[in-house]
Design a protein around this motif. Structure first.
Motif, PDB file in Angstrom:
ATOM      1  N   ALA A 126      -1.071  -0.811  -3.151  1.00 29.64           N
ATOM      2  CA  ALA A 126      -1.675   0.209  -2.244  1.00 29.64           C
ATOM      3  C   ALA A 126      -2.850   0.736  -2.866  1.00 29.64           C
ATOM      4  O   ALA A 126      -3.647   1.711  -2.101  1.00 29.64           O
ATOM      5  CB  ALA A 126      -0.515   1.260  -2.230  1.00 29.64           C
ATOM      6  N   GLY A 127      -3.563  -0.016  -3.614  1.00 34.14           N
ATOM      7  CA  GLY A 127      -4.854   0.537  -4.336  1.00 34.14           C
ATOM      8  C   GLY A 127      -5.903   0.574  -3.347  1.00 34.14           C
ATOM      9  O   GLY A 127      -6.768   1.603  -3.467  1.00 34.14           O
ATOM     10  N   CYS A 136      -1.777  -5.000   6.983  1.00 29.39           N
ATOM     11  CA  CYS A 136      -0.782  -4.646   5.925  1.00 29.39           C
ATOM     12  C   CYS A 136      -1.258  -5.334   4.585  1.00 29.39           C
ATOM     13  O   CYS A 136      -1.996  -6.290   4.579  1.00 29.39           O
ATOM     14  CB  CYS A 136       0.654  -5.013   6.203  1.00 29.39           C
ATOM     15  SG  CYS A 136       1.282  -3.955   7.865  1.00 29.39           S
ATOM     16  N   HIS A 137      -0.822  -4.814   3.532  1.00 27.57           N
ATOM     17  CA  HIS A 137      -0.590  -5.518   2.401  1.00 27.57           C
ATOM     18  C   HIS A 137      -0.303  -7.006   2.489  1.00 27.57           C
ATOM     19  O   HIS A 137       0.746  -7.304   3.240  1.00 27.57           O
ATOM     20  CB  HIS A 137       0.177  -4.907   1.207  1.00 27.57           C
ATOM     21  CG  HIS A 137       0.468  -5.689  -0.094  1.00 27.57           C
ATOM     22  ND1 HIS A 137      -0.374  -6.573  -0.530  1.00 27.57           N
ATOM     23  CD2 HIS A 137       1.592  -5.844  -0.548  1.00 27.57           C
ATOM     24  CE1 HIS A 137       0.105  -6.861  -1.622  1.00 27.57           C
ATOM     25  NE2 HIS A 137       1.362  -6.679  -1.641  1.00 27.57           N
ATOM     26  N   GLN A 138      -1.300  -7.846   2.070  1.00 26.03           N
ATOM     27  CA  GLN A 138      -0.592  -9.192   2.372  1.00 26.03           C
ATOM     28  C   GLN A 138       0.126  -9.754   1.387  1.00 26.03           C
ATOM     29  O   GLN A 138       0.156 -10.670   0.418  1.00 26.03           O
ATOM     30  CB  GLN A 138      -1.982 -10.095   2.212  1.00 26.03           C
ATOM     31  CG  GLN A 138      -2.917  -9.504   3.315  1.00 26.03           C
ATOM     32  CD  GLN A 138      -2.618 -10.043   4.755  1.00 26.03           C
ATOM     33  OE1 GLN A 138      -2.441 -11.114   5.237  1.00 26.03           O
ATOM     34  NE2 GLN A 138      -2.368  -8.849   5.544  1.00 26.03           N
ATOM     35  N   GLY A 168      -0.719   0.008   2.579  1.00 26.21           N
ATOM     36  CA  GLY A 168      -0.424  -0.767   1.395  1.00 26.21           C
ATOM     37  C   GLY A 168       0.758  -0.310   0.593  1.00 26.21           C
ATOM     38  O   GLY A 168       1.252   0.744   1.048  1.00 26.21           O
ATOM     39  N   PHE A 169       1.492  -1.253  -0.018  1.00 27.53           N
ATOM     40  CA  PHE A 169       2.826  -0.802  -0.591  1.00 27.53           C
ATOM     41  C   PHE A 169       2.974  -1.648  -1.859  1.00 27.53           C
ATOM     42  O   PHE A 169       2.557  -2.848  -1.707  1.00 27.53           O
ATOM     43  CB  PHE A 169       3.777  -0.930   0.187  1.00 27.53           C
ATOM     44  CG  PHE A 169       3.912  -2.355   1.301  1.00 27.53           C
ATOM     45  CD1 PHE A 169       4.366  -3.188   0.373  1.00 27.53           C
ATOM     46  CD2 PHE A 169       3.399  -2.129   2.332  1.00 27.53           C
ATOM     47  CE1 PHE A 169       4.297  -4.462   1.505  1.00 27.53           C
ATOM     48  CE2 PHE A 169       3.308  -3.269   3.069  1.00 27.53           C
ATOM     49  CZ  PHE A 169       3.905  -4.521   2.748  1.00 27.53           C
ATOM     50  N   GLY A 224       0.910   3.956   1.236  1.00 21.54           N
ATOM     51  CA  GLY A 224       0.039   4.635   1.754  1.00 21.54           C
ATOM     52  C   GLY A 224      -0.404   3.964   3.081  1.00 21.54           C
ATOM     53  O   GLY A 224      -0.704   2.692   3.200  1.00 21.54           O
ATOM     54  N   SER A 225      -0.611   4.787   4.081  1.00 24.19           N
ATOM     55  CA  SER A 225      -1.269   4.431   5.475  1.00 24.19           C
ATOM     56  C   SER A 225      -2.510   5.231   5.756  1.00 24.19           C
ATOM     57  O   SER A 225      -2.344   6.392   5.817  1.00 24.19           O
ATOM     58  CB  SER A 225      -0.030   4.285   6.548  1.00 24.19           C
ATOM     59  OG  SER A 225       0.744   3.471   6.322  1.00 24.19           O
TER      60      SER A 225
END
Length: 323
Positions: free
Chosen positions: A115-116, A254-256, A309-310, A317-318
């Motif tokens: 999530a950085g 989204c986070h990949q 990100g997660f 966080g979004s």
């Protein structure tokens, strides 16, 4: 006068060395068919020959400065999001500042796992609003390969190395402000679900004491449930608060982590998969770098873009942004 931040450039970078699934299958009990079926990943890139996290970051930083048409000395702020720094100290950001010759920039690292980038963009936004900073570089960079246990197929097959980022510039025009809204959370009760680089305290004083870190670990099932059950709730709440539906968005990045996770989030939200740009097939899971790497491939955005990100923490966080 109120000040805001606008996005003036995005960029990405991956190392030259491409690692296909078949190469990993020679090291562990796995196969190309299994990896593709479970993750959607075909290849990833590894940093080799002393290329480290700061080097990946510098490649992105140079691209951002060139695209924005400014001098490195005009950069006031550098934030590097990473969980694979060159070292615990000095910060990777300090090394990058020096290599970019951005001598007027304050620089620091931020650690929020995958999530950085979302966390770092939120922090940069607040700092830019102070009016003290004209230009900021936000980069997520990871050399995950150096933290892998190459006997652990449950983690290693997912990860690759890469970097991506954005350059933010000060503006007094609220219509150009990049950050529309955000929802950022942490659940520390899940801190053991994903971990990497732990260093144990000593048990006695001895001449042979030497710091040793552990390799990356994740509880795959728990991560999947968190990403596909908890995270979509946050995304839906942010969209609802801003009276937006999938049709109102240019893209959802989204986070990949895994193509199957992205597909599941798309299905859960009821937003067409065509709205979800993805690079995970080529680059693998590049931790915090996945979102900005993918963002850098977006050719245009007339509508808002949702970044989510997660990862470890558990941090998630979004942010809704305009390009």
């Amino acid at each position: 006068m109120e000040t805001f931040a606008k996005i003036t450039a995005t960029a990405g970078y991956v190392p030259d060395r491409i690692v296909a699934n078949e190469e990993l299958a020679e090291l562990m009990d796995t196969s190309d068919d299994w990896i593709v079926a479970h993750t959607g990943i075909h290849t990833r890139h590894y940093a080799m020959n002393q290329e480290n996290t700061s080097d990946l970051s510098v490649q992105v930083g140079q691209k951002l400065i060139e695209q924005a048409g400014i001098d490195a000395e005009e950069i006031d702020l550098i934030i590097i999001s990473t969980i694979t720094p060159d070292s615990l100290t000095p910060s990777t950001a300090a090394i990058v500042q020096g290599k970019l010759h951005a001598k007027n920039a304050m620089a620091f690292d931020l650690s929020a796992a995958c999530a950085g980038f979302v966390y770092a963009m939120s922090v940069a936004d607040k700092m830019m609003r102070s009016g003290l900073y004209r230009h900021a570089i936000v980069i997520s960079a990871e050399v995950n390969s150096k933290m892998m246990d190459f006997t652990d197929r449950t983690s290693t097959v997912f990860f690759g190395d890469g970097a991506g980022g954005a350059l933010l510039s000060q503006t007094d025009d609220a219509a150009q402000e990049f950050l529309i809204d955000e929802k950022i959370e942490t659940d520390g009760t899940g801190a053991t679900t994903i971990h990497s680089g732990r260093v144990n305290p000593i048990t006695h004083i001895s001449a042979d004491n030497f710091p040793v870190t552990d390799a990356f670990y994740q509880d795959g099932r728990s991560v999947f449930e968190f990403a596909t059950q908890t995270v979509p709730v946050q995304m839906r709440e942010l969209l609802s608060k801003n009276h937006l539906s999938g049709n109102d968005l240019e893209a959802v990045i989204c986070h990949q982590a895994n193509l199957r996770i992205i597909e599941k989030i798309s299905d859960t939200l009821g937003v067409d998969m065509g709205k979800f740009p993805h690079t995970v097939e080529r680059f693998g899971n590049t931790s915090s770098a996945g979102i900005p790497l993918t963002l850098s491939t977006l050719e245009h955005a007339d509508k808002p873009v949702l970044l989510t990100g997660f990862g470890a923490g558990l941090a998630y966080g979004s942010i809704l942004i305009r390009m």
